[in-house]
Structures are given as C-alpha cells and as structure tokens.
Design a protein around this motif. Structure first.
Motif, PDB file in Angstrom:
ATOM      1  N   ARG A  83       0.843  -1.191   0.000  1.00 21.60           N
ATOM      2  CA  ARG A  83       0.000   0.000   0.000  1.00 21.60           C
ATOM      3  C   ARG A  83       0.875   1.235   0.000  1.00 21.60           C
ATOM      4  O   ARG A  83       1.774   1.373   0.840  1.00 21.60           O
ATOM      5  CB  ARG A  83      -0.899   0.039   1.234  1.00 21.60           C
ATOM      6  N   ALA A  87      -2.063   7.459  -2.330  1.00 22.79           N
ATOM      7  CA  ALA A  87      -2.805   7.536  -3.592  1.00 22.79           C
ATOM      8  C   ALA A  87      -2.057   8.313  -4.667  1.00 22.79           C
ATOM      9  O   ALA A  87      -2.130   7.971  -5.848  1.00 22.79           O
ATOM     10  CB  ALA A  87      -4.179   8.169  -3.350  1.00 22.79           C
ATOM     11  N   SER A 110      -3.386  -1.127  -8.666  1.00 23.49           N
ATOM     12  CA  SER A 110      -4.715  -0.509  -8.585  1.00 23.49           C
ATOM     13  C   SER A 110      -4.586   0.819  -7.869  1.00 23.49           C
ATOM     14  O   SER A 110      -3.967   0.901  -6.806  1.00 23.49           O
ATOM     15  CB  SER A 110      -5.682  -1.401  -7.787  1.00 23.49           C
ATOM     16  N   ARG A 111      -5.182   1.848  -8.455  1.00 27.67           N
ATOM     17  CA  ARG A 111      -5.162   3.168  -7.820  1.00 27.67           C
ATOM     18  C   ARG A 111      -6.597   3.610  -7.589  1.00 27.67           C
ATOM     19  O   ARG A 111      -7.456   3.479  -8.457  1.00 27.67           O
ATOM     20  CB  ARG A 111      -4.456   4.184  -8.714  1.00 27.67           C
ATOM     21  N   THR A 112      -6.846   4.108  -6.372  1.00 27.01           N
ATOM     22  CA  THR A 112      -8.123   4.739  -6.038  1.00 27.01           C
ATOM     23  C   THR A 112      -7.808   6.106  -5.447  1.00 27.01           C
ATOM     24  O   THR A 112      -6.633   6.476  -5.301  1.00 27.01           O
ATOM     25  CB  THR A 112      -8.911   3.908  -5.002  1.00 27.01           C
ATOM     26  N   ALA A 113      -8.828   6.832  -5.063  1.00 24.01           N
ATOM     27  CA  ALA A 113      -8.613   8.125  -4.416  1.00 24.01           C
ATOM     28  C   ALA A 113      -7.927   7.969  -3.062  1.00 24.01           C
ATOM     29  O   ALA A 113      -7.318   8.913  -2.560  1.00 24.01           O
ATOM     30  CB  ALA A 113      -9.942   8.855  -4.248  1.00 24.01           C
ATOM     31  N   GLN A 114      -7.985   6.768  -2.482  1.00 23.85           N
ATOM     32  CA  GLN A 114      -7.425   6.540  -1.154  1.00 23.85           C
ATOM     33  C   GLN A 114      -6.046   5.886  -1.142  1.00 23.85           C
ATOM     34  O   GLN A 114      -5.327   5.991  -0.152  1.00 23.85           O
ATOM     35  CB  GLN A 114      -8.362   5.657  -0.313  1.00 23.85           C
ATOM     36  N   GLU A 115      -5.689   5.168  -2.199  1.00 17.33           N
ATOM     37  CA  GLU A 115      -4.432   4.409  -2.140  1.00 17.33           C
ATOM     38  C   GLU A 115      -3.956   3.971  -3.511  1.00 17.33           C
ATOM     39  O   GLU A 115      -4.711   3.963  -4.483  1.00 17.33           O
ATOM     40  CB  GLU A 115      -4.613   3.159  -1.277  1.00 17.33           C
ATOM     41  N   SER A 155      -2.288   0.447  -4.683  1.00 19.47           N
ATOM     42  CA  SER A 155      -1.954  -0.915  -4.265  1.00 19.47           C
ATOM     43  C   SER A 155      -1.122  -1.576  -5.347  1.00 19.47           C
ATOM     44  O   SER A 155      -1.437  -1.475  -6.533  1.00 19.47           O
ATOM     45  CB  SER A 155      -3.219  -1.749  -4.047  1.00 19.47           C
TER      46      SER A 155
END
Length: 133
Positions: free
Chosen positions: A19, A22, A38-43, A45
């Motif tokens: 982790r 972001a 994988s990218r999101t607004a929070q992290e 990965s």
C-alpha cells in the motif's frame, strides 16, 4: 455452481501486497512475472514479487497466488463467491485479483495447505506447488 470445478495454477514466487499513498508514482520495484496495480482516491496498491519490495514499504508478505486456468467469461455469476465461501468456511483469508481473462486468489503461505484442502474437497485441482520462503 456446485458441480463446476476448476484447475488452479500455483504461481511460483511469493508475493507481497503493498500500500502506497494515492498520489505516489508507480514504483520501479513493481516488476516481475506477476504484477498488478490498482489506484483509487485513497491508495495505490501494488502486488508483485516480495523480493523486489523495499522493507520500508507498507506490505503484507508471504502470499501464495493461484489462478483459475483458462478464461473465465465476464458473464459468469457466483464463481468467486463460491470459492471465497469455501475459503471462509476453512478460516482462510483471501485477497482476490481479477484480470481480463481469469481470477487469482492470494492466501498466506501458512494457510495455503488449508486453502488447497478446502478447494480440493470441492473437486478443484491444483497444478504446481507453493513457492518456498
């Protein structure tokens, strides 16, 4: 879904699930024969061979991956639910990665035998052995 069985290919290298913030750039150590990002607004990965991951990175190590051999149609329903139910019943935590073609399940090396036993009891087969430390 009960009669449907799969052959799983065991990936031959231990993986780490990492982790990062972001906004982090894709790290140069995200490499090898099995890499997913994988990218999101929070992290951000990253899953890759643990031997590439620096010790200072937040990570869960010693994961063994096994994937369904062949192509799983995107119209399939309930496959992951059934596989995860069998692992949950055996008290095996699972991290799932879906690709365009198939699905991969990652479990801790120490719980791989329990995962294999639970899925084999349902008629699933495994090809390959878990990687050593």
């Amino acid at each position: 879904m009960g009669a449907l069985t799969f052959e799983f290919a065991v990936y031959g290298e231990r993986l780490a699930i990492c982790r990062l913030p972001a906004e982090a750039a894709l790290p140069p150590w995200a490499q090898g024969g099995f890499v997913t990002v994988s990218r999101t607004a929070q992290e951000l990965s990253v899953v890759c061979a643990q031997r590439h991951v620096p010790a200072a990175v937040q990570q869960e190590r010693d994961k063994v991956a096994f994937g369904i051999v062949g192509v799983v149609p995107m119209t399939s329903v309930g496959i992951l639910a059934a596989l995860c139910r069998a692992l949950a019943d055996a008290a095996v935590p699972v991290f799932v990665i879906s690709t365009y073609d198939t699905d991969w399940l990652l479990v801790s090396a120490e719980r791989f035998a329990a995962a294999q036993a639970a899925l084999s009891a349902q008629g699933h087969r495994f090809v390959g052995a878990p990687p050593s430390a």
